[in-house]
Design a protein around this motif. Structure first.
Motif, short mmCIF file in Angstrom:
data_model
loop_
_atom_site.label_atom_id
_atom_site.label_comp_id
_atom_site.label_asym_id
_atom_site.label_seq_id
_atom_site.Cartn_x
_atom_site.Cartn_y
_atom_site.Cartn_z
N TYR A 1 3.80 5.03 -4.24
CA TYR A 1 4.85 5.04 -3.22
C TYR A 1 6.20 5.01 -3.92
O TYR A 1 6.30 4.73 -5.12
N PHE A 2 7.25 5.28 -3.15
CA PHE A 2 8.61 5.13 -3.65
C PHE A 2 9.33 4.08 -2.81
O PHE A 2 9.15 4.01 -1.59
N ILE A 3 10.16 3.27 -3.47
CA ILE A 3 11.06 2.34 -2.78
C ILE A 3 12.45 2.96 -2.81
O ILE A 3 12.94 3.36 -3.86
N THR A 4 13.09 3.04 -1.65
CA THR A 4 14.46 3.57 -1.57
C THR A 4 15.37 2.55 -0.89
O THR A 4 14.90 1.67 -0.16
N GLY A 5 16.67 2.65 -1.13
CA GLY A 5 17.63 1.82 -0.41
C GLY A 5 18.04 0.54 -1.11
O GLY A 5 18.82 -0.24 -0.55
N LEU A 6 17.58 0.30 -2.34
CA LEU A 6 17.97 -0.92 -3.04
C LEU A 6 19.34 -0.74 -3.70
O LEU A 6 19.62 0.29 -4.29
N GLY A 7 20.18 -1.78 -3.60
CA GLY A 7 21.51 -1.73 -4.18
C GLY A 7 21.60 -2.49 -5.50
O GLY A 7 20.60 -3.01 -6.01
N VAL A 8 22.80 -2.57 -6.03
CA VAL A 8 23.04 -3.25 -7.30
C VAL A 8 22.72 -4.74 -7.18
O VAL A 8 23.00 -5.37 -6.16
N GLY A 9 22.11 -5.29 -8.22
CA GLY A 9 21.77 -6.72 -8.24
C GLY A 9 20.32 -6.95 -8.59
O GLY A 9 19.60 -6.03 -8.99
N LYS A 10 19.89 -8.19 -8.44
CA LYS A 10 18.50 -8.56 -8.71
C LYS A 10 17.69 -8.49 -7.42
O LYS A 10 18.18 -8.85 -6.36
N HIS A 11 16.46 -8.02 -7.54
CA HIS A 11 15.59 -7.89 -6.38
C HIS A 11 14.19 -8.39 -6.75
O HIS A 11 13.73 -8.21 -7.88
N THR A 12 13.53 -9.01 -5.78
CA THR A 12 12.17 -9.49 -5.99
C THR A 12 11.20 -8.67 -5.16
O THR A 12 11.33 -8.59 -3.93
N ILE A 13 10.24 -8.05 -5.84
CA ILE A 13 9.21 -7.25 -5.19
C ILE A 13 7.93 -8.08 -5.19
O ILE A 13 7.44 -8.46 -6.25
N ALA A 14 7.41 -8.40 -4.02
CA ALA A 14 6.20 -9.23 -3.92
C ALA A 14 5.11 -8.47 -3.16
O ALA A 14 5.37 -7.89 -2.10
N LEU A 15 3.91 -8.49 -3.71
CA LEU A 15 2.76 -7.86 -3.08
C LEU A 15 1.75 -8.93 -2.68
O LEU A 15 1.70 -10.01 -3.29
N GLN A 16 0.93 -8.65 -1.69
CA GLN A 16 -0.11 -9.59 -1.24
C GLN A 16 -1.29 -8.79 -0.73
O GLN A 16 -1.15 -7.93 0.14
#
Length: 279
Positions: A240-255
């Protein structure tokens, strides 16, 4: 006469000044600030389905070393592992990699080597010792699978390896050891990871490895939470692709969740990764 009227005029002028100041204050409250008006709206974070890359139907991966339960000595030294891949050539570019429009490795196809729950390391040399660094004394788990040049994993039961080993000394016979059950459902996080430029982050690969579980509308699912907000539950094992994230730190969590929406038990079934996007 003029002297007597002076205080009255001063009083009137004072009252007018107060009224004008009050009116200006109210207008200031009602008028949006220039900064607010100039702020661009934040793009909506989305998960977009992607097409699977070139297939490798005969690909196989074997963890040659360490062996299951092996004790690796010299805990102060870097540890080495050996991966053997057949059915695809490591270090060779995958056909069509530049057409994906996402970050890819110029070094070509490789193996994602994951120690415990850390971000993967890329091994480009087939069948040769690969340095995984200095590890703490005790139990460790290694998971591995091959990936295309743009880091999309090759998804097949024959291309995944998992191994439990020890550094320093094996546990005492009286100590309970929770070894990895290779037949239990397991979710392994792969991408995204690390740091991206804002341009690269326009489209980030979201990829994971799934074993002993089948995704579907009426089956297991992988829920995706980004920065604390649940975005989507995935019902297909694919990139998949993730779109729309901006500048900075981001946390991607899966379950990994079952058909009833309950978390599937497992040490690695709720992975998360922090990534950074810079200008």
């Amino acid at each position: 006469m003029i002297t007597r009227m002076l205080p009255s005029r001063i009083l009137v002028m004072s009252l007018l000044s107060v009224a004008l100041l009050s009116s200006c204050a109210k207008k200031a409250e009602q008028t949006p600030s220039t900064d607010s008006a100039a702020t661009k709206p934040v793009a909506e974070v989305k998960i977009v389905s992607a097409e699977t890359g070139v297939e490798f139907p005969g690909a196989r991966l074997e963890i040659v070393s360490p062996k299951e339960g092996q004790v690796l000595k010299n805990e102060k030294d870097s540890q080495m592992v050996v991966m053997k891949v057949t059915g695809m050539e490591l270090g060779k570019p995958t056909p069509g990699d530049s057409a994906k429009g996402i970050a890819y490795s110029k070094q070509g196809q490789h193996v994602h080597v994951i120690v415990d729950g850390k971000p993967y390391m890329a091994d480009y040399k087939n069948g040769t010792p690969f340095n995984i660094g200095v590890l703490a004394v005790g139990k460790h788990t290694i998971r591995a699978f091959p990936a295309r040049s743009w880091h999309e994993s090759v998804k097949a039961m024959t291309t995944f390896g998992v191994r439990t080993f020890y550094v320093g000394a094996a546990p005492a016979k009286t100590e309970k050891v929770d070894a990895i059950n290779s037949k239990a459902p397991m979710l392994t996080y792969s991408r995204p990871k690390g740091t991206y430029t804002l341009k690269e982050a326009e489209k980030l690969l979201l990829d994971f490895y799934l074993t002993n579980a089948t995704l579907g509308a009426d089956g297991d699912k992988v829920s995706v939470t980004i920065d604390g907000k649940m975005i989507e539950s995935l019902t297909e094992w694919k990139p998949y692709f993730i779109t729309g994230l901006g500048v900075g730190k981001h946390t991607i969590a899966l379950q990994l969740i079952d058909a009833k929406g309950a978390p599937v038990p497992g040490e690695y079934n709720a992975p998360s990764m922090e990534i950074t996007i810079s200008n």
